[in-house]
Design an enzyme around this catalytic site. Sequence first.
Site, PDB file in Angstrom:
ATOM      1  N   ASP A 197      26.468  80.716  -5.542  1.00 35.59           N
ATOM      2  CA  ASP A 197      26.210  80.693  -4.093  1.00 35.59           C
ATOM      3  C   ASP A 197      25.377  79.447  -3.766  1.00 35.59           C
ATOM      4  O   ASP A 197      24.319  79.226  -4.358  1.00 35.59           O
ATOM      5  CB  ASP A 197      25.454  81.959  -3.680  1.00 35.59           C
TER       6      ASP A 197
ATOM      7  N   ASP B 208      30.674  79.408   1.090  1.00 35.06           N
ATOM      8  CA  ASP B 208      29.740  78.802   0.113  1.00 35.06           C
ATOM      9  C   ASP B 208      29.568  79.633  -1.160  1.00 35.06           C
ATOM     10  O   ASP B 208      28.604  79.432  -1.883  1.00 35.06           O
ATOM     11  CB  ASP B 208      28.379  78.527   0.764  1.00 35.06           C
ATOM     12  N   GLU B 209      30.475  80.543  -1.446  1.00 31.76           N
ATOM     13  CA  GLU B 209      30.284  81.350  -2.662  1.00 31.76           C
ATOM     14  C   GLU B 209      31.610  81.644  -3.356  1.00 31.76           C
ATOM     15  O   GLU B 209      32.651  81.754  -2.708  1.00 31.76           O
ATOM     16  CB  GLU B 209      29.549  82.654  -2.350  1.00 31.76           C
TER      17      GLU B 209
HETATM   18  P1  TTP Z   1      24.483  82.319   2.916  1.00 36.36           P
HETATM   19  O1  TTP Z   1      24.941  81.979   1.534  1.00 36.36           O
HETATM   20  O2  TTP Z   1      24.197  83.740   3.213  1.00 36.36           O
HETATM   21  O3  TTP Z   1      23.147  81.545   3.282  1.00 36.36           O
HETATM   22  P2  TTP Z   1      22.694  80.071   2.916  1.00 36.36           P
HETATM   23  O4  TTP Z   1      23.654  79.403   1.982  1.00 36.36           O
HETATM   24  O5  TTP Z   1      22.414  79.316   4.163  1.00 36.36           O
HETATM   25  O6  TTP Z   1      21.303  80.310   2.206  1.00 36.36           O
HETATM   26  P3  TTP Z   1      21.010  80.953   0.765  1.00 36.36           P
HETATM   27  O7  TTP Z   1      20.313  79.879   0.002  1.00 36.36           O
HETATM   28  O8  TTP Z   1      20.146  82.133   1.040  1.00 36.36           O
HETATM   29  O9  TTP Z   1      22.345  81.322   0.160  1.00 36.36           O
HETATM   30  O10 TTP Z   1      25.539  81.804   3.956  1.00 36.36           O
HETATM   31  C1  TTP Z   1      26.291  80.599   3.772  1.00 36.36           C
HETATM   32  C2  TTP Z   1      26.459  79.884   5.102  1.00 36.36           C
HETATM   33  O11 TTP Z   1      27.123  80.753   6.021  1.00 36.36           O
HETATM   34  C3  TTP Z   1      25.146  79.499   5.751  1.00 36.36           C
HETATM   35  O12 TTP Z   1      24.652  78.241   5.310  1.00 36.36           O
HETATM   36  C4  TTP Z   1      25.500  79.509   7.214  1.00 36.36           C
HETATM   37  C5  TTP Z   1      26.609  80.539   7.352  1.00 36.36           C
HETATM   38  N1  TTP Z   1      26.040  81.794   7.913  1.00 36.36           N
HETATM   39  C6  TTP Z   1      26.178  82.004   9.279  1.00 36.36           C
HETATM   40  O13 TTP Z   1      26.774  81.187   9.990  1.00 36.36           O
HETATM   41  N2  TTP Z   1      25.626  83.139   9.815  1.00 36.36           N
HETATM   42  C7  TTP Z   1      24.945  84.058   9.054  1.00 36.36           C
HETATM   43  O14 TTP Z   1      24.454  85.066   9.597  1.00 36.36           O
HETATM   44  C8  TTP Z   1      24.818  83.814   7.642  1.00 36.36           C
HETATM   45  C9  TTP Z   1      24.061  84.783   6.768  1.00 36.36           C
HETATM   46  C10 TTP Z   1      25.380  82.663   7.126  1.00 36.36           C
HETATM   47 MG    MG Z   2      24.346  80.430   0.291  1.00 31.60          MG
END
Ligand code: TTP
Ligand code: MG
Length: 354
Positions: A8, A106-107
Site C-alpha cells: 500500500d 494505490d494497493e
Molecule cells: P489510502 O491508501 O487509504 O491512503 P493514503 O495512501 O493516502 O495514506 P496511507 O499512507 O495511510 O495509505 O488511500 C489511497 C488514496 O485514495 C489516497 O491517497 C487518496 C484516495 N482516498 C480518497 O480519495 N478518499 C478517501 O477517503 C481515502 C481513504 C483515500
Molecule cells: Mg495508501
Amino acid sequence: MSIIFHIDMDAFFAACEEHNNPELKGKPVVIGAAPKEGKGRGVVSTASYEARKYGIHSALPISKAYKLCPTAVFLPVNMKLYIDTSFRVMQIIRKYASAFQQASVDEAFIIPVNDEVEKIAKQIKQEIKEKEGLTCSIGIAPNKSIAKIASDYKKPDGLTIVTEEEAKSFLAPMSVRKLQGVGPKTESLLNTLGIKTIGDLAKYDQKYLEQQLGKWGTYLHILSQGHGSTEVYEEEGIQSISREYTFDEDTNDAIVLSEIIDELSTYLHAALIESGYSFKTVAVKIRYSNFETHTKQISLQQPSLSREVIAETAKLLLNYFTQSKKKIRLIGVKLSNLSTSSKQKSIKEYTSLK
Ligand code: TTP
Ligand code: MG
C-alpha cells in the site's frame, strides 16, 4: 501455507504531488476539495504525514482541515497524475509476483515469485523509491486480511511480517475496527456485546454473533481466528469502474448527496479517460443506516465517456432511494458494460471501499 503480500502506497495522492513538486516536501499537504478559507464544502482525499500531525485525515470535511492548519498547502485532486503513477508502480510490483491483484489505485496483493519474502519486499520498496520517488508499506502474512492489516501496522515505509503461528496473537490486541468492513457503526454494535478487540471477537460465541450480525458476523469471526481468503487473481481487462463513499454521519441532505455524486463522477470520469474505456451502464448503490443495501442501474443506448452523463444518471437513480427520507450511510457509483474506446491500459478496477 500461503504467503501473501499487501503493498500500500504511503499518503498516495499527496506523495505523488510532492514528487511532482519537491518544494512541497516536508510541508503539510492536503489533497481534496477547495478550502475557500474555511467555507469550502467537500472532503479531504488524503493528507501528507506532515499534515496528519495536525489531525487532518481522509474524509475529514475540508472546512475542518482548514481550521486545523490554515497554512497547509491545499491542492485539488489531479487524478491523471495519480493514475499514471499507479500504472507504473503496479508494473514494478508485478515483476515480483507469481499472482497479482490490484485492490485499488494505490494497493495490490501479490503472491511472491519465491519464498525469500524479506528480500523481495525490500527490492520492491527500493525499486519504487528509485524509479518513482515514493514509499510504500508492505504486510506479509498467511492470508489477505492479515496482510492488509500488517501493511498498515507500521506506516509510512513499513515492513511487517506475520507468520501463521503469530497470526492470532498479532491480531488479538487490535481494535475490531482494523478488520475490513468494520466501521464506527459495527464497532459500537460489537462494543455493546463487550467486544472491543479482535481477540475479544475470536473468543466470542460464533452462533450468538451470527444471531446479532447475520452471515457477516460469522465472516468476522473467521477473520478474528486468523483465517481468511488467500485468493490472488487478476481479472482479464476492466470489468467495471466503481467508487464508494461512506459518510462520517449518515445523511439524507439532498445537497450533500448531490455533491458526493459529483465527486464520485469526477473520479470515475478520470479513471475512464485514463483507461480508455467508455461505459453503457451506470449503477448506484445505497446503504441505509440500518445496513440495508440496494442498487439500481440504467443502461444507456450509446456508450458514453461524459462526466455529466455519469453525474446526471447517478442523480436520477439516487432519486429512487431518497423518496423515503431514510438516512444514508454509504453511496456508490459503478460504471459497467465497458468497451474500449481508444487506448487501453491494463489497469484493473479502481474500486475502493474507502
Ligand atoms: P489510502 O491508501 O487509504 O491512503 P493514503 O495512501 O493516502 O495514506 P496511507 O499512507 O495511510 O495509505 O488511500 C489511497 C488514496 O485514495 C489516497 O491517497 C487518496 C484516495 N482516498 C480518497 O480519495 N478518499 C478517501 O477517503 C481515502 C481513504 C483515500
Ligand atoms: Mg495508501
